[in-house]
Every structure is written in C-alpha cells, then in structure tokens.
Design an enzyme around this catalytic site. Structure first.
Site, mmCIF file in Angstrom:
data_model
loop_
_atom_site.group_PDB
_atom_site.id
_atom_site.type_symbol
_atom_site.label_atom_id
_atom_site.label_comp_id
_atom_site.label_asym_id
_atom_site.label_seq_id
_atom_site.Cartn_x
_atom_site.Cartn_y
_atom_site.Cartn_z
ATOM 1 N N GLN A 222 23.652 10.915 36.710
ATOM 2 C CA GLN A 222 22.231 10.362 36.863
ATOM 3 C C GLN A 222 22.208 8.758 36.993
ATOM 4 O O GLN A 222 21.033 8.178 37.337
ATOM 5 C CB GLN A 222 21.154 10.692 35.492
ATOM 6 N N ARG A 372 15.277 15.190 28.541
ATOM 7 C CA ARG A 372 13.988 15.061 29.218
ATOM 8 C C ARG A 372 12.960 14.143 28.238
ATOM 9 O O ARG A 372 11.920 14.581 28.190
ATOM 10 C CB ARG A 372 13.332 16.428 29.486
ATOM 11 N N CYS A 373 13.278 12.865 27.841
ATOM 12 C CA CYS A 373 12.727 12.237 26.906
ATOM 13 C C CYS A 373 13.025 10.756 26.960
ATOM 14 O O CYS A 373 14.203 10.358 27.392
ATOM 15 C CB CYS A 373 12.839 12.851 25.785
ATOM 16 N N GLU A 742 8.808 13.659 31.867
ATOM 17 C CA GLU A 742 8.977 14.403 30.644
ATOM 18 C C GLU A 742 7.927 14.484 29.510
ATOM 19 O O GLU A 742 8.073 15.117 28.477
ATOM 20 C CB GLU A 742 10.001 13.410 29.759
#
Ligand code: CDP
Length: 788
Positions: A222, A372-373, A742
């Site tokens: 990523q 996802r945070c 998120e």
C-alpha cells in the site's frame, strides 16, 4: 507439521484474466501473482510449529535432494549479509529468518527456492528442524509479572517484556474531575486480535537484473515509495541504492492496512533474487497469511467515565495494555506509539481526559496494523461509545438523549479536544437525529418495551463516532522519519489529454475514477481524457501511500492544487493568445474568456496545444505541475449509526434486524464510490462485532488460523445496510472533502455491541466483549437463568 495447505491454494488472483500488459511475458494481468518472467524461481517458507523454541538444528539435505529444489535459505545464510533481522515501522526489530530461536507459531524458519511452486512446497515439507521448546507467554498481563520469561533475549539489556509506556492528557485535572464526579462507571474492555483477511494474500516477484544492476519488485504494498526507501536503507550495504530499486504495486486485492509493513517473505525473495540473479516469486497461501501477518488490535483496556447527576459528562480515564506480539511492528506514525488512540474522547465535550498505554511483548506474531482504521481509532471509538452507553444506562437516561446532551455543539467547531486534537467541523446532533428519524427510534423504543414484557430480547444500539483521518500534517506525522504529505503530478499533452500520477495506491477504492473527477472538475478536461496512475516508484511522485483514509485528504487535495497550478499557467497562455491582460480573463471549467466579451475565449485544449506550439516568449514550454500537499490539519469525518438486534434465547444468536448508518465525510467526490466504501466498511465492522477473532491457547497455538475457524461474513450473514448522509465540509481541505474509507468499520462494532447490551441490561448484563458469539450469549443467558 500441517500448518499450511498445498501450494496450489496460494494467492487468489490466478484465475482472473486481465488486460494485456507488455511488461509481463504471459501478460494477462497486473496482480502480483499474474507476473510471469522467464526463468522465474519460486520461494516457499517452512514455519515453526512452536510459539517459543530454541532451534538446535536445521537439516536441509532431504529438501535439497528433491528435483527442482535449488537452495534452502536459513537465518545463518542471511546473517552473513546482516539481513537476518530487519527494522519494523516502529523502529523495533523483527527477524527475517531466525538464527537461535522462534518467537511465535507459524514464524518463518527457512525458505526453499525451487524451479516450481510444487517443488518448493515439497522442499518445505522436507526441511528438518529440531526444536527445544521454551516457556510461552501469551497473556500480556502475565508477560509483565515479575519472573515472566524474558522474550527478547536478543536485546542486550532487556530484563522484562515491557516495550514502552505512553501517556497523554492532563492526569491531575482528570483525577480531580473523578474525585468531584457524582457518578462514575468503570469497565474492562478487550478488543481482540483480528486479521484483515483480504481476498489476495501478500506476495511479491523480485527481479534483480544483473545487467542493469537494477532491482524491480512487484509487490502487494500500500506504500510503494516508503518501501523503496526502507529497502535502500536496509540493503544499501549490499549494493541496493534507491535509484536502482523500482517498486511496482500492481492491482491489489484488498489491503486494509495489512499491506503496509514489510514482511520477512519480501526480504527473503529480494535476497534470493539478488543472490541468484533470477526473478523470484513468493506468494503466501491463505493459512500462512492468517497465521503470520496482517494482525490488528489486541488492546486490553480499562476505561472510566465521570459525570454529574444531571447527565453532563466530565472526564475520561483510560489504561491499556497493547499486545504487540514479539515485535512492535505496528503501522503507526512515529510520534504516536499507540496511534491516534487519544481521539478517545470521541464526539463528546469532555473537559478532562487522560490516557495511558503500555506496549507488551508476547509469543505472538507482530500485530498493530491499522485495520481499515486511522491508527487505533476503532479501539478508541469502541471504548468511548461503550462507555457512554454504560453511563447513560447507569443514569437511566435514554442513550440518544444522553449523547445529544453531551455532543460537541456545531458552534464549538473548530473544537480543541481535552487530548489536544483540533476537530475541523461537525454537526453530530444533525447526524444522530437523521439516523433516529430514519430508523423510527421512538417507535422502536415502544416495541422494545412491549417485547420485554413478553420476555423477548430486543436491543437498540447507537454509535456516534468521530474519525480522524488524512495524516499529515507532516509537522506531527511521519513514518520512520518520512513526512506524511502526499502528491499529484499532472501533465497535459498537446492535444489536451492528460496523465496524472499520484503517491498513493488504490486497493480497490476507485482512485482512478475519483482523482480523474477532481482533475476534470478543476480543469474542465473530460475525466475520460485523464489517465490516472499510481504505484510505480519509477514514474509516480513520492508519497506515503494509501491507508488510514488518507488519500482524499492528502492526494485528492494535491490533485486540486496541481490542477490549480496548471490553470495559473493556462491563464498566462490564454492572455497571450487572446491578447488580453491576465486579470481580464474569467475562468469557467474548460475555458478562459475575456471579461465582458464571452465570445472571445480559449479552451483548455487550445491552451494545452499552444503550450507546446505557441507559448509566450520567455515562458517555459509545456503544461504540467506537481503538488506535494501537506495538509494543515487532519479531517474529522463522523457519523451516527443505529442498530436493532433480536437475540435468540435458545441459541444465543444475535440477529441484526436493522442497521441505519448516517455518515458525513464533507463534500463527496463520487457518491457511488462513497456508498460502496460505507457498505464494505459496515460489513468489516459487523464481522469483528459478531464473528472474527484470532486467539491463542496457553502454549501459543493459534485458534482461527484458517477460514474454518476464522469466520469472515458472507452475503448470507451480512445485514441489509440502510445508509444516508449529512454534509459538513472540511474548512481547510481545498475541496471541502474528508476521508471516508474506514468510517463505517470504525463506527459499526459499538452500535452492535451497544444493541446487544441494551437487550440484556435488565438482566444485569453490563458489557460483552466482541466478538459477541452465540456461545458467549448463550452462556450469559443461562447464568441469568434465561432458557428458551
Ligand atoms: O485512502 P483511501 O482511498 O482508502 O480512503 P478515502 O480517501 O476515504 O477514499 C476512499 C474512496 O472514496 C476514494 O476513491 C475517494 O476518492 C472516495 N471519496 C469521495 O468520493 N468523497 C469523499 N469525501 C471521500 C472519499
């Protein structure tokens, strides 16, 4: 040891056919596992069955006798190049391959290099490792007890398993507020270790081209630029300079924070390619992925909340043990070892707060990725939303009324929280009221009262979360010293078509669409005429990558800023072409016209052509710009979720009957993509609330290391999401947008947990740790004397 499935299970991308790409010999796609190069070798990894053990011997001869097996790589081999340890993102160290001992079950022990996947897997099965088991520490509380075995014996002066202590806020003021409080509530909350479980596992193809002295790595990352720099810093001493490293992050089948760190497999594959001069492919199989990397959370929290009798919240106090496994490899900004956990005052106007976190080593794989945070925000939101609910119930106030009373008011923005954050904008009352109207809150309360009389278990839960996304600003945010800005470079070709490249990297969030939309809006060039590219460090401008919903707040803003630079130059060219003063020109998307003479105009396409064919004397030719955008602040998206559950007394099953999600991410660029982000996010919030957990037995055996035990929701279990929105633009973002990727994952679990506790409150239930599984609820019901 049967920790892994057969190699042909590995990687999920094989069967999907994709567009031709001349870079690839077989050229069918752009997922890492689709990359095929001539003479490619395959790497597979032997893993430890023990959670803590001394390695006394590694026997390689049987593996080497297997046809196709070329080499078995051990920690001793890597140690010759000082590559057996590597730095983590939090400046700790992590083994690439062990020399003396293993620290968790499924840890890499040796790697087999072969001419086919099958030979490599056979080689792994034939590697003989002898172990002497050592005492195992799985409970972080026990890890801190005097006499606990010290795990990191590689660290010379380390006498215990404590990694760091971090605290934030005003302790004295918080303690004072607690002393003066009319009511306090206290709760232990465990937020378990979970796994991102993306469809595509981790993997890479490393190709060291000896002729050009250049390393190209296609990898599931990523953050390609940051990886390139880390590779150069770690392997500079073996001749890998940054300009000779190219990281290509092709299509990615889900990241969710799990593809930010560097894992040992990547390093071994690179080392193997540099040593052999051949391309080397390493793709994790599903069980390796579930057992060895991409872990999040594992926070043991004790929270206390103080209030006045009239229901005014006054103070929050939190102590936490953070279980990092055997290395602190958390993906947090350097300055914040507990990430942004200190957003834990949430949406409430709390005057005092203090938070303490202690990092602890245990015999587990490294954890702490930002699932996802935005770096521990889920943990923070879950804590404050559970505590607020607990206090409301304690005071016998309706949880919605209680929230409305304590929310930060719209006129208080920009709002400085007790823990130092400056919230940019918000209207929490508006979002909650909208969610309550949509779900029919009053009617549901009436229904619940009736059902309770009949002995039926129905609960209503609310979560009114505040998120914090879009790191930088770079004065506070860096990863390993790399400042957290992000970038866009745009080049308009003579015919008015454009290419734009970014430092971020989509993993399915649709950047190609939304970035093109931003540029189209700013320049008046049709979105279809703009090619968007990310993920190739040889071509894209430097950036910190995509995670923590940072792309729109940073690179999205950079797109707008770069486009505005192009426009500024375009104005000069238009003035030259129209023989008018720059100030006399007016811009509307797609053209500059002369003030008061709208028939006299030049389109952006005409301006682009002139930039290469007829530009003013003294001006550089071309029409391009780059922006490295360093946001002045984070953005604070928010939302209110209301959930209705029914509990089956016979089985303990929690059924989510309705779930209304009202989100606010400021101005929306693409409503359909945002809707998709929220649907996916809600499902990834539902999963840990009711299903997902990675746990370990007392000798460190992983539970939940395959999809038989690790319950990822399918369409069958997933509730029907009802979504809506409010819009409170960010005052500092050039487009008024906030991140959103998120929000739903962060906000959803507490709404579900609150609904379950609400259903059971009258029975004396005050809290249930997630995941709220049927056996947990069934046991509780039996303890309370409830049977079918
Ligand atoms: O960093 P990441 O892309 O995961 O998260 P994000 O910035 O929240 O964006 C997720 C997707 O939603 C991107 O394609 C965004 O451009 C889009 N989005 C949008 O259309 N409008 C917003 N206000 C926020 C995000």
């Amino acid at each position: 040891m049967a920790l892994r499935t057969s190699p042909e299970v590995g990687g999920m991308g094989h069967s999907i056919k994709r567009k031709e790409d001349p870079r690839f010999i077989r050229g069918k796609g752009t997922y890492v596992d689709d990359v095929q190069l001539p003479g490619m070798l395959y790497l597979d990894i032997a893993r430890s069955p023990f959670a803590h053990a001394k390695i006394t011997r590694i026997g390689t001869s049987k593996a080497l006798a297997i046809p196709g097996v070329l080499a078995v790589i051990t920690g001793q081999d890597l140690a010759k190049y000082n590559l057996h340890w590597m730095p983590t993102l939090m400046s700790d160290t992590q083994m690439v391959l062990p020399v003396e001992k293993v620290m968790y079950q499924a840890q890499e022990v040796a790697a087999v290099l072969a001419t086919s996947r099958y030979a490599a897997a056979d080689g792994v099965a034939a590697v003989e490792v002898e172990y002497e088991p050592l005492p195992v520490v799985v409970d972080p509380k026990k890890a801190l007890e005097p006499g606990a075995p010290v795990l990191r014996t590689d660290k010379k002066d380390k006498k215990d398993n404590h990694i760091w202590h971090w605290e934030w806020g005003d302790r004295a003021a918080t303690d004072r507020a607690f002393t003066q409080a009319d009511v306090t509530v206290k709760q232990d909350i465990y937020i378990p270790r979970i796994h991102v479980a993306s469809i595509e596992t981790c993997g890479c193809v490393a190709h060291f081209d000896k002729v050009n002295d250049k390393l190209t790595v296609w990898m599931t990352t990523q953050a390609p630029h940051a990886i390139r720099t880390v590779f150069a810093l770690v392997a500079g001493h073996v001749g890998l300079a940054e300009h000779k490293i190219r990281i290509i992050s092709p299509d990615i089948g889900g990241g969710f924070g799990g593809k930010v760190p560097v894992y040992p497999g990547y390093v071994i594959a690179v080392a193997a390619s540099v040593l052999t001069g051949k391309p080397v492919k390493w793709i994790e199989d599903r069980m390796e992925n579930l057992q060895a990397d991409s872990f999040a959370r594992d926070y043991h929290i004790t929270a206390e909340l103080a209030a006045k009798n009239d229901g005014t919240l006054t103070a929050l106090r939190i102590k936490t043990l953070a279980d990092h496994g055997y290395a602190d490899a958390a993906a947090n900004p350097s300055k914040f070892p507990a990430g942004l956990f200190h957003i834990c005052t949430g949406s409430y106007d709390l005057k005092a707060a203090h938070v303490e976190v202690d990092g602890v080593y245990t015999n587990k794989p490294p954890g702490g990725i930002a699932y996802r945070c935005s770096f521990r925000v889920t943990e923070a939101v879950h804590t404050i939303e559970r505590m607020v609910d607990l206090m409301a119930h304690q005071l016998a106030m309706d949880p919605a009324d209680f929230r409305l009373k304590n929310f930060i008011k719209p006129e208080q923005f920009p709002y400085k929280s007790a823990l130092g954050w400056e919230y940019d904008s918000g209207d929490y009352h508006g979002a909650l009221r909208k969610a309550m109207d949509k779900i029919g809150y009053t009617e549901l309360k009436r229904e619940q009262a009736e059902k309770r009389k009949r002995g039926e278990l129905m609960g209503i839960g609310i979560s009114s979360f505040t998120e914090i996304v879009g790191a930088g600003p770079s004065k506070h945010f860096d990863i390993l010293g790399l400042k957290m800005f992000d970038s866009c470079e745009i080049r308009i070709h003579p015919t008015g078509k454009a290419i734009a490249r970014f430092g971020t990297k989509s993993q399915g969030q649709g950047h190609e669409t939304t970035y093109a939309q931003i540029l189209a809006e700013e320049l008046g060039i049709p979105a279809a005429d703009i090619q968007v590219e990310e993920g190739d460090t040889d071509t894209a401008p430097y950036g910190l990558g995509t995670y923590a919903s940072r792309s729109t707040p940073t690179a999205g803003a950079a797109a707008a800023m770069a486009a505005r630079k192009v426009r500024d130059k375009g104005r000069k060219i238009a003035a030259h072409l129209l023989e008018a003063a720059e100030n006399d020109l007016v811009w509307e998307p797609g053209k500059f016209s002369v003030k008061g003479a709208p028939a006299k105009f030049k389109t952006i396409q005409e301006i682009a052509f002139a930039a290469y064919t007829n530009h003013p004397q003294g001006m550089e030719a071309g029409l391009e710009a780059v922006s490295y955008y360093d946001p002045p602040n984070l953005t604070y998206p928010f939302g209110s979720y209301v959930c209705v559950v029914d509990i089956d007394k016979g089985t303990g099953e929690v059924k989510v009957r309705r779930f209304v999600a009202v989100d606010d991410c400021g101005n929306i660029i693409n409503p359909m993509i945002v809707e998709g982000q929220i649907h996916g996010g809600l499902t990834m919030g539902f999963a840990p609330a009711l299903l997902e957990e990675i746990s370990y037995d007392e000798i460190g055996n992983i539970r939940g290391g395959s999809f038989i035990d690790y319950l990822v929701p399918t369409a069958v279990e997933t509730p029907k999401w009802e979504t809506d929105k409010t819009c409170t633009p960010s005052p500092h973002h050039p487009l008024g947008a906030k991140g959103v990727g998120e929000s739903a994952t962060v906000g959803a679990p507490a709404a579900i947990a609150n609904a379950v506790v609400d259903a059971l409150w009258h029975l004396g239930v005050r809290h249930i740790d997630i995941p709220i599984t049927p056996p947990k609820v069934w046991k509780l019901l039996r303890e309370k004397g409830i049977t079918e």
